[in-house]
Design a protein around this motif. Structure first.
Motif, PDB file in Angstrom:
ATOM      1  N   PHE A   1      -6.280  -1.969  -0.524  1.00 56.58           N
ATOM      2  CA  PHE A   1      -6.730  -0.845   0.292  1.00 56.58           C
ATOM      3  C   PHE A   1      -8.055  -1.107   1.001  1.00 56.58           C
ATOM      4  O   PHE A   1      -8.269  -0.645   2.118  1.00 56.58           O
ATOM      5  CB  PHE A   1      -6.841   0.420  -0.564  1.00 56.58           C
ATOM      6  CG  PHE A   1      -5.514   0.951  -1.021  1.00 56.58           C
ATOM      7  CD1 PHE A   1      -4.617   1.483  -0.113  1.00 56.58           C
ATOM      8  CD2 PHE A   1      -5.159   0.900  -2.355  1.00 56.58           C
ATOM      9  CE1 PHE A   1      -3.382   1.970  -0.519  1.00 56.58           C
ATOM     10  CE2 PHE A   1      -3.930   1.386  -2.782  1.00 56.58           C
ATOM     11  CZ  PHE A   1      -3.038   1.915  -1.858  1.00 56.58           C
ATOM     12  N   LEU A   2      -8.948  -1.853   0.352  1.00 54.91           N
ATOM     13  CA  LEU A   2     -10.269  -2.055   0.934  1.00 54.91           C
ATOM     14  C   LEU A   2     -10.338  -3.308   1.796  1.00 54.91           C
ATOM     15  O   LEU A   2     -10.953  -3.314   2.872  1.00 54.91           O
ATOM     16  CB  LEU A   2     -11.311  -2.129  -0.190  1.00 54.91           C
ATOM     17  CG  LEU A   2     -12.769  -1.865   0.192  1.00 54.91           C
ATOM     18  CD1 LEU A   2     -12.917  -0.513   0.876  1.00 54.91           C
ATOM     19  CD2 LEU A   2     -13.654  -1.936  -1.044  1.00 54.91           C
TER      20      LEU A   2
ATOM     21  N   CYS B   1     -11.387   4.757  -5.301  1.00 56.01           N
ATOM     22  CA  CYS B   1     -12.632   4.233  -5.874  1.00 56.01           C
ATOM     23  C   CYS B   1     -13.394   5.328  -6.623  1.00 56.01           C
ATOM     24  O   CYS B   1     -13.995   5.061  -7.674  1.00 56.01           O
ATOM     25  CB  CYS B   1     -13.517   3.643  -4.775  1.00 56.01           C
ATOM     26  SG  CYS B   1     -12.916   2.083  -4.094  1.00 56.01           S
TER      27      CYS B   1
ATOM     28  N   SER C   1      -8.973   4.063   0.154  1.00 56.42           N
ATOM     29  CA  SER C   1      -9.703   3.459  -0.967  1.00 56.42           C
ATOM     30  C   SER C   1     -10.823   4.363  -1.482  1.00 56.42           C
ATOM     31  O   SER C   1     -11.233   4.241  -2.641  1.00 56.42           O
ATOM     32  CB  SER C   1     -10.290   2.104  -0.551  1.00 56.42           C
ATOM     33  OG  SER C   1     -11.339   2.274   0.392  1.00 56.42           O
TER      34      SER C   1
ATOM     35  N   GLY D   1       0.847  -1.185   0.000  1.00 55.30           N
ATOM     36  CA  GLY D   1       0.000   0.000   0.000  1.00 55.30           C
ATOM     37  C   GLY D   1       0.882   1.234   0.000  1.00 55.30           C
ATOM     38  O   GLY D   1       1.897   1.279  -0.691  1.00 55.30           O
TER      39      GLY D   1
ATOM     40  N   SER E   1       0.530  -1.550  -5.279  1.00 54.66           N
ATOM     41  CA  SER E   1      -0.646  -2.425  -5.123  1.00 54.66           C
ATOM     42  C   SER E   1      -1.046  -3.039  -6.451  1.00 54.66           C
ATOM     43  O   SER E   1      -2.162  -3.506  -6.615  1.00 54.66           O
ATOM     44  CB  SER E   1      -1.824  -1.623  -4.534  1.00 54.66           C
ATOM     45  OG  SER E   1      -2.139  -0.542  -5.375  1.00 54.66           O
TER      46      SER E   1
ATOM     47  N   LEU F   1      -8.100  -2.465  -5.047  1.00 51.92           N
ATOM     48  CA  LEU F   1      -9.210  -2.622  -4.106  1.00 51.92           C
ATOM     49  C   LEU F   1      -8.898  -3.691  -3.066  1.00 51.92           C
ATOM     50  O   LEU F   1      -9.228  -3.537  -1.889  1.00 51.92           O
ATOM     51  CB  LEU F   1     -10.485  -2.989  -4.863  1.00 51.92           C
ATOM     52  CG  LEU F   1     -11.172  -1.862  -5.651  1.00 51.92           C
ATOM     53  CD1 LEU F   1     -12.461  -2.372  -6.269  1.00 51.92           C
ATOM     54  CD2 LEU F   1     -11.441  -0.654  -4.773  1.00 51.92           C
TER      55      LEU F   1
ATOM     56  N   GLY G   1      -6.059   2.101   5.073  1.00 51.80           N
ATOM     57  CA  GLY G   1      -6.423   1.573   3.763  1.00 51.80           C
ATOM     58  C   GLY G   1      -7.860   1.825   3.345  1.00 51.80           C
ATOM     59  O   GLY G   1      -8.115   2.300   2.227  1.00 51.80           O
TER      60      GLY G   1
END
Length: 321
Positions: A87-88, A34, A30, A18, A179, A84, A26
């Motif tokens: 971070f998610l 996003c 995101s 990350g 990432s 995603l 994170g």
């Protein structure tokens, strides 16, 4: 080069990164990422929808613009899943086959976008220098052949990249810098001399991005010569204005992969946060800003988009009643 022994060599698993120092944030990080992906996907899809549904936009300039939107969509979709996941969902491990697949698509769409920008520069050159031969020179069949050549060139140059990376041995677990997977980042994780891969990567950069940038500069030198020969100041401005969107898209794109390649090749230590964040923006900004630039600067696209939103608002009001 990483040290390896017989007990820990592949099948390799890479660990995506990350932003150093912000791992705990994170989910919050995101949100802007996003949002940018959403804007890129919706914006480029809208451009494609407008061009497809409006018969009067089936002209060379707009067909090349649709190619640009397709490559921007491809670039966004290539990086979205792993970003995603990091971070998610904080899922960082990625197998070598998935990583190499992502490398292929990211670098292929980058080269395709470079080629599309060259084609768009040629389009502007023909339109300004030889306006009477514009439609006879850039026929639908020729534009289709140009599109096919762009796909073959982008994928053909990157197949050896993936084959060479697959060939090298790796330690079982290797940390990456981003990432998502990139050629130079993964190449440095190999447990052997990767000089052939490094030289081939440099050849790809010079024969694609390097050559393309030279061709675009030459196109604009000839465009400028033609514009300066026009006696009317208003006509000069009008001619140059048709190039404004392409110039913005070109500047936006070419600073990205060249800077990213230089960072990987010459930065030996861990990358600072600012440079890592900049690398993300390098891949995210062109797909986000290109549809915005073309929507604002291209009159026909702008008119059609405004009409779509007006019709949508009118229909909602009617449904409300």
């Amino acid at each position: 080069m990483p040290t390896c022994n017989e007990t820990n060599i592949s099948p390799a698993t890479f660990v995506l990164a990350g932003i150093p120092g912000l791992e705990a944030d994170g989910p919050w990080i995101s949100i802007p990422f996003c949002s940018m992906y959403l804007i890129a996907i919706l914006g480029n899809s809208l451009i494609l929808f407008v061009i497809k549904t409006q018969q009067n936009l089936h002209q060379p300039m707009y067909l090349f613009l649709s190619m640009l939107s397709v490559t921007d969509l491809g670039l966004s979709v290539s990086t979205l899943p792993t970003m995603l996941s990091v971070f998610l969902f904080n899922t960082r491990e990625i197998g070598i086959d998935v990583c190499l697949t992502q490398i292929f698509f990211i670098h292929t769409f980058l080269l395709m976008e470079s080629s599309v920008l060259v084609a768009m520069a040629f389009d502007r050159f023909v339109a300004i220098r030889h306006p009477l031969r514009y439609t006879s020179t850039l026929t639908s069949a020729r534009i289709g052949n140009i599109g096919l050549a762009i796909i073959i060139r982008g994928s053909g140059l990157n197949i050896p990249v993936v084959i060479l990376l697959k060939w090298w041995p790796y330690s079982k677990i290797q940390p990456l810098s981003y990432s998502y997977c990139l050629h130079t980042d993964v190449m440095k994780m190999a447990c052997t001399d990767t000089t052939p891969s490094s030289f081939y990567g440099l050849f790809v950069v010079l024969s694609s991005l390097g050559l393309d940038s030279v061709l675009i500069v030459l196109s604009y030198i000839m465009i400028l010569q033609t514009v300066l020969s026009i006696t009317s100041w208003q006509e000069r401005v009008k001619a140059l204005n048709t190039c404004a969107s392409h110039i913005c898209a070109t500047l936006l794109f070419y600073t990205s992969p060249i800077s990213l390649s230089m960072i990987h090749r010459f930065k030996k230590k861990a990358l600072p946060q600012s440079q890592i964040l900049l690398s993300y923006l390098h891949l995210l900004l062109p797909p986000v800003l290109n549809p915005i630039v073309y929507s604002i600067k291209t009159k026909e696209i702008r008119k059609r988009i405004i009409k779509i939103f007006r019709n949508y608002s009118t229909n909602r009001l009617q449904w409300g009643h």
